[in-house]
Design a protein around this motif. Structure first.
Motif, short mmCIF file in Angstrom:
data_model
loop_
_atom_site.label_atom_id
_atom_site.label_comp_id
_atom_site.label_asym_id
_atom_site.label_seq_id
_atom_site.Cartn_x
_atom_site.Cartn_y
_atom_site.Cartn_z
N GLY A 275 11.25 -19.88 52.32
CA GLY A 275 10.21 -19.27 51.50
C GLY A 275 10.72 -18.71 50.19
N LEU A 276 11.89 -19.16 49.73
CA LEU A 276 12.48 -18.69 48.48
C LEU A 276 12.19 -19.68 47.36
N ARG A 277 12.24 -19.18 46.10
CA ARG A 277 12.08 -20.06 44.96
C ARG A 277 13.30 -20.97 44.83
N SER A 278 13.12 -22.12 44.20
CA SER A 278 14.25 -23.02 43.97
C SER A 278 15.17 -22.40 42.92
N ILE A 279 16.42 -22.86 42.89
CA ILE A 279 17.40 -22.31 41.95
C ILE A 279 16.93 -22.56 40.52
N LEU B 187 34.30 -33.90 44.89
CA LEU B 187 33.43 -32.89 44.30
C LEU B 187 32.05 -33.45 43.94
N GLY B 188 31.98 -34.72 43.53
CA GLY B 188 30.70 -35.31 43.17
C GLY B 188 29.72 -35.32 44.33
N PRO B 189 30.08 -35.99 45.44
CA PRO B 189 29.18 -35.99 46.61
C PRO B 189 28.95 -34.59 47.19
N GLN B 190 30.02 -33.77 47.16
CA GLN B 190 29.89 -32.41 47.70
C GLN B 190 28.85 -31.61 46.91
N THR B 191 28.89 -31.72 45.59
CA THR B 191 27.93 -31.01 44.74
C THR B 191 26.51 -31.48 45.01
N THR B 192 26.34 -32.81 45.11
CA THR B 192 25.02 -33.37 45.35
C THR B 192 24.45 -32.91 46.69
N ILE B 193 25.26 -33.03 47.75
CA ILE B 193 24.81 -32.64 49.09
C ILE B 193 24.52 -31.14 49.14
N THR B 194 25.40 -30.34 48.51
CA THR B 194 25.24 -28.88 48.53
C THR B 194 23.91 -28.46 47.91
N PHE B 195 23.61 -28.96 46.72
CA PHE B 195 22.40 -28.53 46.02
C PHE B 195 21.13 -29.05 46.68
N VAL B 196 21.16 -30.30 47.13
CA VAL B 196 19.97 -30.86 47.79
C VAL B 196 19.66 -30.07 49.07
N LEU B 197 20.70 -29.80 49.87
CA LEU B 197 20.50 -29.03 51.10
C LEU B 197 20.12 -27.58 50.81
N CYS B 198 20.77 -27.00 49.81
CA CYS B 198 20.48 -25.61 49.45
C CYS B 198 19.02 -25.44 49.03
N PRO C 178 7.99 -36.00 33.12
CA PRO C 178 6.91 -35.71 34.08
C PRO C 178 7.43 -35.28 35.46
N MET C 179 8.76 -35.24 35.65
CA MET C 179 9.31 -34.93 36.96
C MET C 179 8.94 -33.52 37.41
N GLU C 180 8.65 -33.39 38.69
CA GLU C 180 8.31 -32.08 39.28
C GLU C 180 9.43 -31.65 40.22
N ASP C 181 9.41 -30.37 40.57
CA ASP C 181 10.44 -29.83 41.45
C ASP C 181 10.39 -30.54 42.80
N GLY C 182 11.45 -31.23 43.14
CA GLY C 182 11.49 -31.99 44.38
C GLY C 182 12.81 -32.71 44.55
N PHE C 183 12.90 -33.58 45.54
CA PHE C 183 14.17 -34.23 45.89
C PHE C 183 14.77 -35.02 44.73
N GLN C 184 13.95 -35.82 44.04
CA GLN C 184 14.47 -36.65 42.96
C GLN C 184 15.06 -35.81 41.84
N LEU C 185 14.38 -34.74 41.48
CA LEU C 185 14.87 -33.83 40.44
C LEU C 185 16.17 -33.17 40.88
N HIS C 186 16.22 -32.71 42.12
CA HIS C 186 17.43 -32.06 42.63
C HIS C 186 18.60 -33.03 42.66
N LEU C 187 18.35 -34.28 43.04
CA LEU C 187 19.40 -35.29 43.14
C LEU C 187 20.01 -35.60 41.77
N ILE C 188 19.18 -35.87 40.78
CA ILE C 188 19.67 -36.20 39.43
C ILE C 188 20.42 -35.02 38.83
N SER C 189 19.87 -33.82 38.95
CA SER C 189 20.50 -32.62 38.38
C SER C 189 21.85 -32.35 39.03
#
Length: 254
Positions: free
Chosen positions: A250-254, A231-242, A156-167
């Motif tokens: 105003g762009l679509r999410s990755i 690399l673990g924290p870097q990847t997480t921070i990079t994607f969440v911020l991106c 049931p997860m929707e596009d948002g912070f929690q989804l970005h963090l886990i991914s």
């Protein structure tokens, strides 16, 4: 870089951290920071910025954005970005490993490398570096992109912070497992001075073969935990911020 050509127990990340601080001071932990930040801006911007256009180009050409297209798009973005920024990585690694190079700073090290080893030395290890960057970007972006889509379809997860963090956590773990051996080979080649070690490692494959032959298969993962710790924290921070920046732009999410 421990026990080159030898087998034996390695100093772990914790003891090495204490050893560096004790012998060289806390500032030594930030050696090569200037070229590292410069590379992050150029390399990070290029590889993240080229992924979506590459994926859209493949969609236009082949009418598909399946997992193979995502892997190919990530590999192209990472390899191209590394080919352009390899000199900055060489300077960073040299500054970290050579105490005598620290006084002159990055520009002093550039002059020294060019005068003693030639301009080509700035692209030393570019083959394994491109392979590593292609594998890293493909595994990071394709895993993140695909895993996020799977979670949205199957949960049931929707596009948002929690989804970005886990991914992003999953992407960081997988990319570390894939790229740690390439990272080790790349570093070995970059620290091999042409003027002093001609013929020791002929290329990336020869380096990997010699490491396995003289140090054992597990040696390919030397520094693996330290790589994951970065690399673990870097990847997480990079994607969440991106994702947040794309939303604000105003762009679509990755």
């Amino acid at each position: 870089m421990q026990l080159v050509g030898q087998r034996g127990p390695l100093t772990g990340m914790g003891p090495l951290f204490v050893q560096v601080v004790k012998n060289e001071g806390p500032k030594a932990l930030y050696l090569g920071l200037t070229p590292a930040l410069t590379r992050s801006v150029l390399y990070g911007g290029l590889r993240l910025g080229l992924y979506e256009p590459s994926k859209y180009a493949c969609d236009w050409a082949f009418g598909s954005t399946n997992i193979l297209v995502k892997i190919a798009s990530g590999a192209f973005a990472g390899a191209f970005a590394t080919a352009l920024t390899n000199p900055v990585e060489v300077i960073k690694v040299r500054l970290q490993m050579n105490p005598g190079a620290r006084e002159g700073g990055p520009l002093g090290e550039v002059r020294k490398i060019v005068s003693e080893e030639g301009v080509k030395a700035l692209w030393k290890g570019v083959g394994p570096a491109m392979a590593r960057a292609a594998a890293l970007t493909a595994s990071q972006l394709a895993t993140y992109d695909e895993f996020k889509g799977m979670l949205m379809r199957w949960t049931p997860m929707e596009d948002g912070f929690q989804l970005h963090l886990i991914s992003s956590i999953v992407a960081g773990t997988i990319s570390t497992l894939i790229t740690a051996p390439m990272d080790m080979v790349k570093t070995r080649l970059m620290l091999q001075r042409e003027s002093k070690g001609v013929g020791k490692y002929r290329n990336g494959f020869h380096c990997a073969y010699q490491v396995v032959l003289t140090e054992g298969t597990r040696a390919l993962y030397k520094g693996g935990f330290a790589i994951f710790a970065r690399l673990g924290p870097q990847t997480t921070i990079t994607f969440v911020l991106c994702e947040k920046l794309r939303e604000l732009a105003g762009l679509r999410s990755i």
